[in-house]
Scaffold this motif. Structure first.
Motif, mmCIF file in Angstrom:
data_model
loop_
_atom_site.group_PDB
_atom_site.id
_atom_site.type_symbol
_atom_site.label_atom_id
_atom_site.label_comp_id
_atom_site.label_asym_id
_atom_site.label_seq_id
_atom_site.Cartn_x
_atom_site.Cartn_y
_atom_site.Cartn_z
ATOM 1 N N UNK A 127 0.852 -1.232 0.020
ATOM 2 C CA UNK A 127 -0.027 0.145 -0.087
ATOM 3 C C UNK A 127 0.883 1.228 -0.016
ATOM 4 N N UNK A 128 0.336 2.205 -0.434
ATOM 5 C CA UNK A 128 1.111 3.581 -0.703
ATOM 6 C C UNK A 128 0.608 4.401 0.413
ATOM 7 N N UNK A 129 1.672 5.146 1.080
ATOM 8 C CA UNK A 129 1.396 6.324 2.129
ATOM 9 C C UNK A 129 0.871 7.505 1.251
ATOM 10 N N UNK A 130 -0.296 8.109 1.372
ATOM 11 C CA UNK A 130 -0.771 9.037 0.988
ATOM 12 C C UNK A 130 -0.887 10.319 1.975
ATOM 13 N N UNK A 131 -0.265 10.328 2.851
ATOM 14 C CA UNK A 131 -0.583 11.447 3.706
ATOM 15 C C UNK A 131 -0.153 11.172 5.216
ATOM 16 N N UNK A 132 0.221 12.297 5.970
ATOM 17 C CA UNK A 132 0.586 12.287 7.366
ATOM 18 C C UNK A 132 -0.750 13.121 7.965
ATOM 19 N N UNK A 133 -1.314 12.330 8.785
ATOM 20 C CA UNK A 133 -2.421 13.283 9.546
ATOM 21 C C UNK A 133 -1.989 13.333 11.082
ATOM 22 N N UNK A 134 -2.042 14.933 11.392
ATOM 23 C CA UNK A 134 -1.854 15.066 12.705
ATOM 24 C C UNK A 134 -2.923 14.920 13.719
ATOM 25 N N UNK A 135 -2.685 14.118 14.810
ATOM 26 C CA UNK A 135 -3.632 14.109 16.017
ATOM 27 C C UNK A 135 -5.073 13.846 15.187
ATOM 28 N N UNK A 136 -5.164 12.864 14.312
ATOM 29 C CA UNK A 136 -6.357 12.567 13.589
ATOM 30 C C UNK A 136 -7.769 12.241 14.398
ATOM 31 N N UNK A 137 -7.469 11.396 15.442
ATOM 32 C CA UNK A 137 -8.779 11.073 16.274
ATOM 33 C C UNK A 137 -8.648 11.902 17.500
ATOM 34 N N UNK A 138 -7.795 12.931 17.663
ATOM 35 C CA UNK A 138 -7.722 13.617 18.960
ATOM 36 C C UNK A 138 -7.272 12.441 20.177
ATOM 37 N N UNK A 139 -7.434 13.072 21.303
ATOM 38 C CA UNK A 139 -6.901 12.360 22.489
ATOM 39 C C UNK A 139 -7.856 10.906 22.830
ATOM 40 N N UNK A 140 -7.177 9.794 22.540
ATOM 41 C CA UNK A 140 -7.833 8.472 22.890
ATOM 42 C C UNK A 140 -7.086 7.860 24.204
ATOM 43 N N UNK A 149 -0.703 11.531 21.368
ATOM 44 C CA UNK A 149 -1.346 11.909 20.384
ATOM 45 C C UNK A 149 -1.650 11.122 19.443
ATOM 46 N N UNK A 150 -2.739 11.292 18.364
ATOM 47 C CA UNK A 150 -3.144 10.109 17.672
ATOM 48 C C UNK A 150 -2.793 10.562 16.006
ATOM 49 N N UNK A 151 -1.435 10.685 16.089
ATOM 50 C CA UNK A 151 -1.065 10.919 14.582
ATOM 51 C C UNK A 151 -1.089 9.588 13.725
ATOM 52 N N UNK A 152 -1.729 9.660 12.466
ATOM 53 C CA UNK A 152 -1.948 8.517 11.725
ATOM 54 C C UNK A 152 -1.113 8.804 10.280
ATOM 55 N N UNK A 153 -0.578 7.533 9.421
ATOM 56 C CA UNK A 153 -0.427 7.758 8.252
ATOM 57 C C UNK A 153 -1.606 7.257 7.650
ATOM 58 N N UNK A 154 -2.057 7.949 6.358
ATOM 59 C CA UNK A 154 -3.187 7.439 5.622
ATOM 60 C C UNK A 154 -2.594 6.509 4.415
ATOM 61 N N UNK A 155 -3.011 5.122 4.407
ATOM 62 C CA UNK A 155 -2.535 4.346 3.399
ATOM 63 C C UNK A 155 -3.752 4.213 2.202
ATOM 64 N N UNK A 156 -3.174 4.009 0.896
ATOM 65 C CA UNK A 156 -4.252 3.920 -0.264
ATOM 66 C C UNK A 156 -3.543 2.538 -0.790
ATOM 67 N N UNK A 157 -4.376 1.522 -0.992
ATOM 68 C CA UNK A 157 -4.022 0.189 -1.532
ATOM 69 C C UNK A 157 -4.941 0.012 -2.840
ATOM 70 N N UNK A 158 -4.161 0.207 -3.898
ATOM 71 C CA UNK A 158 -4.446 -0.201 -5.264
ATOM 72 C C UNK A 158 -4.689 -1.641 -5.384
#
Length: 260
Positions: A127-140, A149-158
């Motif tokens: 899968x391809x990394x398509x973006x860096x999402x800062x604190x995406x879900x807020x406090x978990x 903090x809930x930073x996430x990488x967004x993945x895109x699988x063709x």
């Protein structure tokens, strides 16, 4: 192991129980409930379960997103028996389910500090990394993410693309690359990003580190956000993950010469 689509309320109750065991959510933080799963399934979305000897050992939940019914967002995937290829079996089942319905892409997010998931998503699935999402879900406040903090990488699988290069190729590409973020005595140390190919480190086990040294865990979050997040914002691309604990990042997609 058998992976199958789930359609019954009792099955959805089992999925919610499994997710509770995996994430151990904090008080008042219920990630999903059986009634919502029933509605999602009835509306044609994906709910899959992996069974071994009649026991549910993994589950995955996905829903369609724009463009309508051309892409699926895989929101939850959890397993109770790591190291048994349960996650891979669920992803491959989800892929087959999606292709049968004309869906060409699956997306999801994951914590970029979790080394084993980076290897799985980038190397195993391609899968391809398509973006860096800062604190995406807020406090978990679940047992896995608490205190961070809930930073996430967004993945895109063709789903129709050829498989990515083998995992060993990432190590070959890492040779001679500039170290942009390294680990020294367990702590992150920022280096230079002046290069076409860069290495960005992650700790061996961020989950263990959060429990043993929350301050160090937060330091890794901030450093990865600055370095990897900054590079992706500039247009660089993750082209591999070295199992020694490095993201391989290429600037050749940006036309930029580097910074620092």
């Amino acid at each position: 192991m058998k992976v199958t689509c789930l359609t019954e309320l009792a099955e959805f109750e089992g999925v919610c129980s499994l997710f509770d065991r995996v994430w151990q959510p904090g008080r008042g933080q219920i990630p999903i409930n059986p009634e919502l799963l029933r509605a999602m399934s009835f509306a044609g979305n994906y709910i899959g379960g992996a069974y071994e000897d009649g026991e549910l050992i993994g589950a995955s939940v996905g829903f369609f997103h724009p463009p309508a019914e051309a892409a699926l967002h895989s929101h939850f995937t959890g397993v109770t028996r790591p190291g048994r290829q349960v996650g891979l079996a669920l992803k491959l089942h989800q892929r087959s389910w999606a292709l049968e319905r004309g869906v060409g892409r699956i997306t999801w997010t994951f914590d970029p500090l979790v080394r084993r998931n980076a290897h799985f998503n980038v190397n195993r699935l391609g899968a391809r990394v398509s973006g860096y999402l800062r604190d995406f879900y807020g406090q978990l406040e679940d047992a896995v993410n608490q205190g961070d903090e809930s930073d996430r990488l967004h993945m895109d699988w063709d789903l129709r693309a050829e498989p990515g290069p083998p995992a060993d190729a990432a190590r070959e590409r890492a040779a001679g690359a500039v170290v942009a973020l390294s680990a020294v005595d367990g702590l992150p140390v920022e280096g230079s990003t002046d290069g076409e190919r860069l290495l960005v480190a992650v700790p061996e086990s961020i989950e263990d580190l959060r429990r043993a040294d929350p301050v160090a865990g937060r330091a890794w979050r901030r450093a990865l956000r600055t370095v990897l997040g900054g590079l992706l914002d500039e247009g660089a691309r993750v082209t591999g993950f070295d199992r020694a604990g490095w993201y391989v990042v290429d600037r050749s997609f940006t036309g930029l010469g580097g910074r620092r």
